[in-house]
Design a protein around this motif. Sequence first.
Motif, short mmCIF file in Angstrom:
data_model
loop_
_atom_site.label_atom_id
_atom_site.label_comp_id
_atom_site.label_asym_id
_atom_site.label_seq_id
_atom_site.Cartn_x
_atom_site.Cartn_y
_atom_site.Cartn_z
N MET A 143 55.84 -15.70 28.37
CA MET A 143 56.96 -16.49 28.72
C MET A 143 57.19 -16.86 30.18
O MET A 143 57.76 -17.51 30.73
CB MET A 143 58.46 -15.71 28.15
CG MET A 143 58.60 -15.54 26.70
SD MET A 143 60.30 -15.35 26.23
CE MET A 143 60.21 -13.53 26.98
N GLY A 144 56.26 -16.05 31.03
CA GLY A 144 56.32 -16.37 32.41
C GLY A 144 57.49 -15.55 33.02
O GLY A 144 58.15 -14.92 32.58
N ARG A 145 57.66 -16.03 34.43
CA ARG A 145 58.89 -15.42 35.30
C ARG A 145 60.18 -16.09 35.20
O ARG A 145 60.98 -16.07 35.80
CB ARG A 145 58.18 -15.12 36.61
CG ARG A 145 57.46 -14.17 36.59
CD ARG A 145 57.90 -12.57 36.06
NE ARG A 145 58.87 -12.21 36.49
CZ ARG A 145 59.68 -11.84 35.80
NH1 ARG A 145 59.71 -11.26 34.69
NH2 ARG A 145 60.95 -11.23 36.40
N GLY B 242 65.26 -7.66 36.30
CA GLY B 242 65.80 -8.99 35.84
C GLY B 242 66.78 -8.86 34.63
O GLY B 242 67.11 -7.75 34.22
N GLY B 243 67.17 -9.96 33.98
CA GLY B 243 68.03 -9.84 32.69
C GLY B 243 68.01 -11.25 32.25
O GLY B 243 67.18 -12.02 32.37
N GLY B 244 68.60 -11.26 30.85
CA GLY B 244 68.64 -12.47 29.93
C GLY B 244 69.18 -13.51 30.62
O GLY B 244 69.98 -13.72 31.57
N SER B 245 69.02 -14.74 30.18
CA SER B 245 69.56 -16.02 30.75
C SER B 245 71.11 -16.01 30.51
O SER B 245 71.80 -15.53 29.66
CB SER B 245 68.87 -17.07 30.11
OG SER B 245 69.49 -18.31 30.32
N SER B 246 71.80 -16.47 31.59
CA SER B 246 73.05 -16.61 31.31
C SER B 246 73.65 -17.98 30.59
O SER B 246 74.51 -18.24 30.49
CB SER B 246 73.87 -16.59 32.92
OG SER B 246 73.14 -17.50 33.61
N CYS C 214 56.56 -11.82 25.62
CA CYS C 214 56.37 -11.14 26.79
C CYS C 214 56.85 -11.84 27.95
O CYS C 214 56.58 -13.00 28.28
CB CYS C 214 54.60 -11.45 27.08
SG CYS C 214 54.27 -10.67 28.62
N ASN C 215 57.88 -11.17 28.51
CA ASN C 215 58.45 -11.60 29.66
C ASN C 215 57.80 -11.52 30.86
O ASN C 215 58.11 -10.75 31.66
CB ASN C 215 59.99 -10.86 29.63
CG ASN C 215 59.89 -9.49 29.92
OD1 ASN C 215 59.00 -8.70 29.48
ND2 ASN C 215 60.88 -8.99 30.31
N GLY C 216 56.81 -12.22 31.18
CA GLY C 216 55.74 -12.21 32.14
C GLY C 216 54.56 -12.83 31.56
O GLY C 216 54.75 -13.84 30.79
N SER C 217 53.58 -12.38 32.12
CA SER C 217 52.36 -12.72 31.68
C SER C 217 51.27 -11.76 31.41
O SER C 217 51.27 -10.48 31.98
CB SER C 217 51.50 -13.83 32.86
OG SER C 217 52.33 -14.83 33.20
N LEU C 218 50.08 -11.70 30.78
CA LEU C 218 49.16 -10.63 30.50
C LEU C 218 48.41 -10.61 31.72
O LEU C 218 48.35 -11.33 32.66
CB LEU C 218 48.27 -11.18 29.17
CG LEU C 218 49.06 -11.11 27.92
CD1 LEU C 218 47.93 -11.32 26.66
CD2 LEU C 218 49.86 -9.84 27.58
N SER D 113 63.97 -19.92 30.59
CA SER D 113 63.05 -20.56 29.48
C SER D 113 63.11 -19.43 28.17
O SER D 113 62.88 -19.62 27.14
CB SER D 113 61.59 -20.63 29.68
OG SER D 113 60.85 -19.50 30.16
N TYR D 114 63.61 -18.05 28.60
CA TYR D 114 63.41 -17.12 27.79
C TYR D 114 64.29 -17.49 26.48
O TYR D 114 63.83 -17.32 25.30
CB TYR D 114 63.92 -15.93 28.07
CG TYR D 114 62.92 -15.16 29.59
CD1 TYR D 114 61.93 -15.78 29.75
CD2 TYR D 114 63.15 -13.97 29.87
CE1 TYR D 114 60.93 -15.31 30.72
CE2 TYR D 114 62.50 -13.52 30.76
CZ TYR D 114 61.27 -14.10 31.32
OH TYR D 114 60.41 -13.39 32.26
N GLU D 115 65.48 -17.96 26.60
CA GLU D 115 66.49 -18.19 25.48
C GLU D 115 65.77 -19.21 24.27
O GLU D 115 65.49 -19.07 23.31
CB GLU D 115 67.56 -18.67 25.78
CG GLU D 115 68.78 -19.09 25.05
CD GLU D 115 70.24 -19.44 25.43
OE1 GLU D 115 70.94 -19.88 24.33
OE2 GLU D 115 70.12 -19.68 26.68
#
Length: 394
Positions: free
Chosen positions: A99-101, A23-27, A66-70, A105-107
Amino acid sequence: MKKKVVSVALAAAMTAGVLAGCGGGSSKETTKAPEADKTETKAEAEESTEAAAEGSDKPLKVVYLCNGSLGDKGFNDSAERGMQMLKDKLGAEVKTVEMGRDETSYEGNYLDVSEQDWDMIVSGTWSVKELAQDIASQFPEKHYLLFDSDVDRDVVVDGNMMGVNYYSNQAAYLAGVLGAKMLESGDAKIDPSKKVLGFVGSMDTANINDFLVGYLEGVKYVDPEIKVMTSYVGSFEEVSKCMEMTTQLYNQGAQVVYAPASQSILGAATAAQNADKYLIACDQDLYSELAESDKDLAANILSSSLKNVGESIFTAVEGWQKGEMSLDQDYTLGLDSGAVGLAKNENYKAIVPEDIQKFIDETEQKVIDGEITVGTAFDMSTDEVAALRDSMKP
């Protein structure tokens, strides 16, 4: 033998985590920070950081995005252990934001923590590199750590982001040595007439092929006549497909399989259990992670090549706090720092003969001392990687 299928609960736990290298950063266009928030100079920021680090009344504040979950038994959990080390050993105030998948929402999460009073903002892997760098360039007074990636200094021009990467190929080299030496171990699960090993990677990409190159070179170091079959899942998270492909490798004669298979790794472990053959896992000590919850699934996990993300986060933040590491530089950590290695757990010690353990320890020291230089996919073209891979096919 009754074959075991992958536990739905375990698979869900694995696929919920970060897809290493995926994956990558939000566009989505990034909202600019108010100019008033960016008036502090770099020198002033460094002074305020030193004051925060040295002041007894104000602990260092570190947040991990965390770009995902524990619960992934991989990068995320390892990074979280690093955060706890910062808390326990440095008395830092720490927080982890799962931050989940949903990458859209990452930005917002990056902007939120950048507008707060955190001393260090930690994230990784290269899948968020573009977004993390964009945010760091907007907040030059803030401090960032990007693990499992380097930093593009043409983007982050204010020297406020440290990059930490790993010599994964060095750990993979030891995995290759281990797999090859096990063919001569006399172990009951090894057919000595078949000098064949296997490799199953998540994707045919440079970061996964870096493991492949190290692994193949380690195998050749022991015996250039050994053949290696290679497969790619084509995904970072398809557990069932990984199980199928690893099963095929065993059925085709692979005596040991090495699996840099990201979140699909449980599929490889299940295939090893069903075939009653050995597996070398990747990134985290999978045997130790599973030994209590599923002893049977863990039993055939010979070892794991390790990428100790948590230790590297602690090393980087502590080094920055002490002034020994700089935010305007990238650092690549290897066997010599303990950031990568081979899991020498109780299963490894019980299964691997002592003379082979000694040989691996000696080989590891040769890599550390520079007597052995391990190749890397990052210095090779796609064609060169393919040529190496094809040269060792059965």
